[in-house]
Write an enzyme that holds these catalytic residues in place. Structure first.
Site, PDB file in Angstrom:
ATOM      1  CG  HIS A 162     -10.499  11.088   1.519  1.00 32.81           C
ATOM      2  ND1 HIS A 162     -10.982   9.857   1.892  1.00 32.81           N
ATOM      3  CD2 HIS A 162      -9.242  10.874   1.074  1.00 32.81           C
ATOM      4  CE1 HIS A 162     -10.043   8.952   1.691  1.00 32.81           C
ATOM      5  NE2 HIS A 162      -8.989   9.541   1.189  1.00 32.81           N
ATOM      6  NE  ARG A 440      -9.038   3.724   0.856  1.00 31.99           N
ATOM      7  CZ  ARG A 440      -8.694   4.494   1.909  1.00 31.99           C
ATOM      8  NH1 ARG A 440      -7.467   4.426   2.408  1.00 31.99           N
ATOM      9  NH2 ARG A 440      -9.554   5.310   2.447  1.00 31.99           N
ATOM     10  CD  GLU A 552      -3.691   3.348   5.789  1.00 28.53           C
ATOM     11  OE1 GLU A 552      -4.168   4.487   5.676  1.00 28.53           O
ATOM     12  OE2 GLU A 552      -4.352   2.325   5.561  1.00 28.53           O
ATOM     13  CG  ASP A 593      -4.406   6.814   8.680  1.00 26.09           C
ATOM     14  OD1 ASP A 593      -5.059   6.983   9.720  1.00 26.09           O
ATOM     15  OD2 ASP A 593      -4.932   6.709   7.566  1.00 26.09           O
ATOM     16  NE  ARG A 631       3.138  14.469  -1.889  1.00 24.80           N
ATOM     17  CZ  ARG A 631       4.036  14.870  -0.986  1.00 24.80           C
ATOM     18  NH1 ARG A 631       3.621  15.560   0.053  1.00 24.80           N
ATOM     19  NH2 ARG A 631       5.308  14.573  -1.105  1.00 24.80           N
ATOM     20  NE  ARG A 762     -12.611   6.541   7.734  1.00 24.54           N
ATOM     21  CZ  ARG A 762     -11.941   5.570   7.145  1.00 24.54           C
ATOM     22  NH1 ARG A 762     -10.690   5.770   6.780  1.00 24.54           N
ATOM     23  NH2 ARG A 762     -12.503   4.403   6.925  1.00 24.54           N
TER      24      ARG A 762
END
Length: 891
Positions: A162, A440, A552, A593, A631, A762
């Protein structure tokens, strides 16, 4: 209490005093770094610019000490008059100073931890195995209980790509060298020459730091992100893992227990870099294939170093009959062509030295493995792997175990328990690829692809089917032996990408891949659809991955039990879960999220309830349920001190297995330096142990009701502003640098899944944007009003009681307090003043008023006079802010 328990209690209760002053060296380190860096900067800036920089620093120091409004206004006025070039230089200076202060703090933590283990210091937190074992023994647990729990325990760190690490690796590398210099300067066995060399190296890296561009001029590719992940594993974790496992073994020995079993896997590693294609069109099947090959290549390179060292070290000229028989069966007497490249024994291995004979064979196989994956990286078409190539971890462990057993059988256990044992521990942790790569993808992408397929084969629109219709259709496909997708079906765009993903999964398999994670998973059919695609490409050869639903959103968490009940009641799914995965179900819970969806209070509470309910249902269905915690690094994304977070989980939800994401900046915080890595491993190990054996809190019905009420009121207030207030999005985009953050080259993934408002943004830029303005709105919005409601309804005293007795509530409010303590209404108001249209200014005024209300109400719950009074470490950091904090906020 038994003798070990008494001994540990005595040690624990003995007063420990700081025999060394640790805080002053930290202050001296920061001052020394600042002065040395200022010397570098002054040689490159004009005299006027450097004088302005010093003027900003002095004004800041006065403001930090006095808190006077006019001093703050003076800093703002001075900065406002600067030219763009001056702004850039001075902002860069304070940014570097902040990074240097953080490095000094990390060195301070390592030094203090080492001093504590020498008996020279006290600590605020006691997470070591010695401390925790002693505490558990004093509570009545036996040494055998501790040993059994640890032997079965696994913590899996999944490093994600990320875009939350804004600092370039070029900068990080120099900061790490500076940290090593500081550690060396604090050694008391340095010669004058060595000390001067350390100072010179520090000055060199400070000079290079100032002259290095802080900004990435092009975005990293997914492969760049994968390489960055591997660098961390190689630089620190590769050596930290065997070192820390030895520390566990030493602590076990103190309570009369043996070392951890050879088959134990206390730590394993996963990654998303190169496998996470959710919203990232740059992660393709080609990228995934290359990243897996890269992982294998880097692993083989590391293993070859260890194998060569053992080949030289194990010079013993006798071994067990089992070892000799293994050599006779597997080891060729001919000299391998690859031997010409090796450092030791490149032409001949003495046949009278059986361990060297064995490890020459292991070396040949590992070299063949590296050569093979090298062709996967460098050639369009690779030759098939020959029989020497390692394809599983068990293949590598087999000869190591033969050597280990032989050494023990022949009375040379001390030799076996050295470098060889460390290598075996590494294989358990890193496998043959360092990390297992998760795949994913968003559920909607699978649905869209299936819709194209069903329309093409004449089965109508999959998207137009209701949930019952989808489940019936997927069940029919799974129970049929006929392939679903015609070979001549034309594929392009999104459909081609989805199907190519499943094709590459079938080729690579579960030895080098981890889980298939479905983001935005809402229905049982979302899970079953992935199983259909896997069966289509993987067949019945056992190469399919475990499918993990990612829950999420608030709705997904609320409906989690119903979704799992449907899946576990589905005959095909349950049989597959039993036959392929031993009735182990993994579920990922998302913190980011869900917080953006309903606010931090509701997110935390729905996560707690969902985990508790799913765990109870798993027990009823004789299924082992494992949670994967998504997390982030910030509190708004589920971050915070991990020891506290783990202990606040619902009972019976960890069960000796914790899988957790380590994201962005947290990777450096936990694993950036060797000493930090050891501390992180220690924190996770003892927290999981305590969560399973000690943390059994009985939740009173009245507590549950108060949390339900708090969540409902908070969620309603949060959504009223974020999702229903027409002006909110406009204010958000004016008052924060949300759109500018999207222009930064800090990650390969776009900041939005699709065009739209806050709901499409996001969670990372959502949190980052509010962090920049120092309002930290996602963390607290809705909480103040909800707490007012709780106290007005006469339940405030009960809320205070919950804070004292329930780890979940205590953890929640302590984390909120740390964020509120760092919020700054002055800075937020400055953003509004310069960026927000006048007709929206009142919106910001109201939000800052709610911030003040929230602070007041949180203090009523915690009983503190000031925020973070209950956290000595955080309070020290906030009460004495470094002089770079205020200018950085204003810049």
């Amino acid at each position: 209490m038994d003798e070990p328990g008494r001994r540990f209690s005595e040690l624990k209760n003995a007063a420990r005093m700081d025999t060394v002053d640790f805080h002053s060296p930290l202050q001296m380190d920061v001052a020394m770094l600042r002065n040395a860096f200022n010397q570098v900067v002054s040689s490159h800036l004009s005299e006027g610019s450097f004088e302005t920089l010093e003027q900003v620093r002095k004004l800041t120091k006065i403001y930090d000490l006095s808190g006077e409004e006019d001093k703050f206004d003076a800093i703002v006025a001075l900065i406002s008059r600067l030219s763009n070039d001056q702004l850039l230089s001075i902002a860069s200076h304070f940014s570097h100073i902040a990074n240097l202060a953080n490095i000094a703090e990390n060195v301070h933590r390592i030094r203090r931890w080492r001093a504590y283990n020498r008996g020279e210091s006290s600590l605020f937190f006691h997470h070591s195995c010695d401390d925790v074992f002693g505490d558990m023994l004093s509570k009545g647990f036996t040494a055998n209980q501790i040993y059994d729990a640890l032997s079965k325990q696994t913590v899996e760190f999944v490093l994600t790509a990320h875009p939350t690490q804004a600092v370039r690796r070029s900068i990080l590398q120099k900061l790490h060298v500076i940290a090593e210099c500081l550690l060396n300067l604090h050694r008391d066995d340095q010669t004058p020459f060595e000390e001067e060399q350390a100072r010179e190296k520090l000055r060199q890296n400070l000079a290079a730091l100032w002259r290095t561009d802080e900004v990435r001029r092009s975005p990293p590719t997914p492969e760049d992100e994968a390489r960055a992940t591997l660098n961390v594993l190689e630089d620190t974790c590769w050596n930290a893992i065997p070192t820390y496992v030895r520390m566990i073994d030493a602590s076990l020995k103190k309570i009369g227990m043996p070392a951890l079993p050879l088959e134990s896997s206390p730590f394993v590693f996963g990654s998303w870099a190169g496998g996470d294609r959710d919203g990232n069109p740059f992660v393709t099947s080609v990228v995934t294939r290359r990243v897996v090959a890269l992982n294998r290549y880097r692993a083989a390179t590391l293993y070859l170093v260890e194998i060569e060292a053992l080949l030289f070290e194990l010079s013993l000229h006798y071994g067990s009959d089992e070892l000799k028989a293994y050599n006779a069966q597997h080891v060729s007497t001919s000299v391998s062509e690859r031997s010409q490249k090796f450092k030791e024994f490149w032409n001949r291995v003495p046949p009278s030295e059986p361990y060297r004979v064995l490890f020459s064979y292991v070396r040949d196989r590992m070299a063949a493995t590296r050569d093979y994956v090298d062709t996967l990286l460098t050639k369009e078409t690779a030759f098939p792997p020959d029989e020497l190539v390692f394809t599983t971890s068990e293949e590598l462990l087999e000869p190591l175990q033969v050597a280990y057993k032989s050494l023990h059988d022949m009375g040379d256990g001390a030799v076996a328990d050295g470098r060889l044992l460390d290598l075996m521990r590494r294989v358990r942790a890193f496998g043959t690829a360092l990390v297992k790569l998760d795949v994913r993808q968003e559920a909607g992408m699978h649905t869209d692809a299936m819709d194209v397929i069903t329309r093409y084969i004449g089965d109508g629109s999959y998207k137009e089917m209701d949930e019952a219709g989808r489940m019936a259709y997927l069940t029919k496909v799974l129970n049929s032996r006929r392939p679903l997708i015609p070979k001549d079906m034309p594929c392009e765009g999104m459909v081609k990408a989805v199907l190519e993903t499943f094709q590459v999964v079938s080729e690579i398999g579960p030895e080098f891949l981890g889980a298939y994670i479905i983001s935005m998973c809402m229905k049982p059919s979302d899970v079953l659809l992935v199983e259909v695609f896997q069966r289509e490409f993987c067949g019945a050869e056992g190469k399919s991955l475990r499918v993990v639903p990612l829950l999420e959103t608030i709705d997904a968490l609320s409906n989690s039990v119903e979704m799992l009940q449907t899946l576990w009641g589905h005959e095909w799914y349950r049989n597959n879960l039993r036959d392929r995965f031993g009735d182990v179900q993994e579920v990922m819970v998302g913190y980011s999220d869900s917080g953006k969806d309903g606010g931090r209070v509701t997110s935390a509470w729905e996560l707690f309830k969902a985990q508790q309910r799913m765990a109870a249902m798993a027990i009823d269905n004789n299924i082992t349920l494992r949670y994967f915690h998504g997390r982030g690094g910030t509190v708004g994304r589920g971050g915070g001190p991990q020891h506290l977070a783990i202990l606040s989980q619902p009972p019976n939800t960890i069960n000796g297995h914790l899988r957790i994401t380590i994201q962005g900046e947290t990777i450096q915080q936990d694993f950036g330096l060797f000493g930090l890595a050891i501390k992180a491993l220690e924190t996770y190990t003892t927290a999981v142990l305590k969560a399973d054996l000690i943390n059994k809190v009985v939740i009173e019905p009245a507590w549950f009701e108060v949390m339900e009420e708090l969540s409902e009121v908070s969620c309603d207030r949060y959504r009223q502003i974020v999702h229903k207030e027409p002006l909110f999005v406009k204010y958000f985009r004016c008052a924060t640098p949300e759109q500018e953050l999207g222009m930064l080259n800090i990650g390969s993934r776009p900041q939005k899944r699709r065009e739209g408002g806050v709901e499409t943004l996001r969670a990372i830029p959502w949190i980052f944007a509010w962090t920049q303005t120092r309002l930290h709105l996602p963390v607290w919005l809705g909480l103040g009003k909800a707490l007012e409601h709780i106290f007005e309804s006469g339940k405030g005293e009960l809320m205070q009681q919950m804070y004292k007795k329930w780890p979940f509530v205590q953890s929640f409010f302590d984390l909120i307090s740390t964020v509120l303590a760092r919020a700054d209404a002055h800075i937020s108001a400055q953003y509004d003043k310069h960026l927000v249209p006048e007709d929206l200014q009142s919106f910001g005024v109201e939000l800052r008023s709610q911030l003040a209300t929230t602070i007041s109400m949180v203090l009523k719950v915690t009983g503190e006079i000031n925020l973070v009074d209950n956290d000595k470490v955080e309070k020290r950091a906030i009460e004495a802010p470094p002089p770079h904090f205020t200018p950085k906020k204003i810049f």
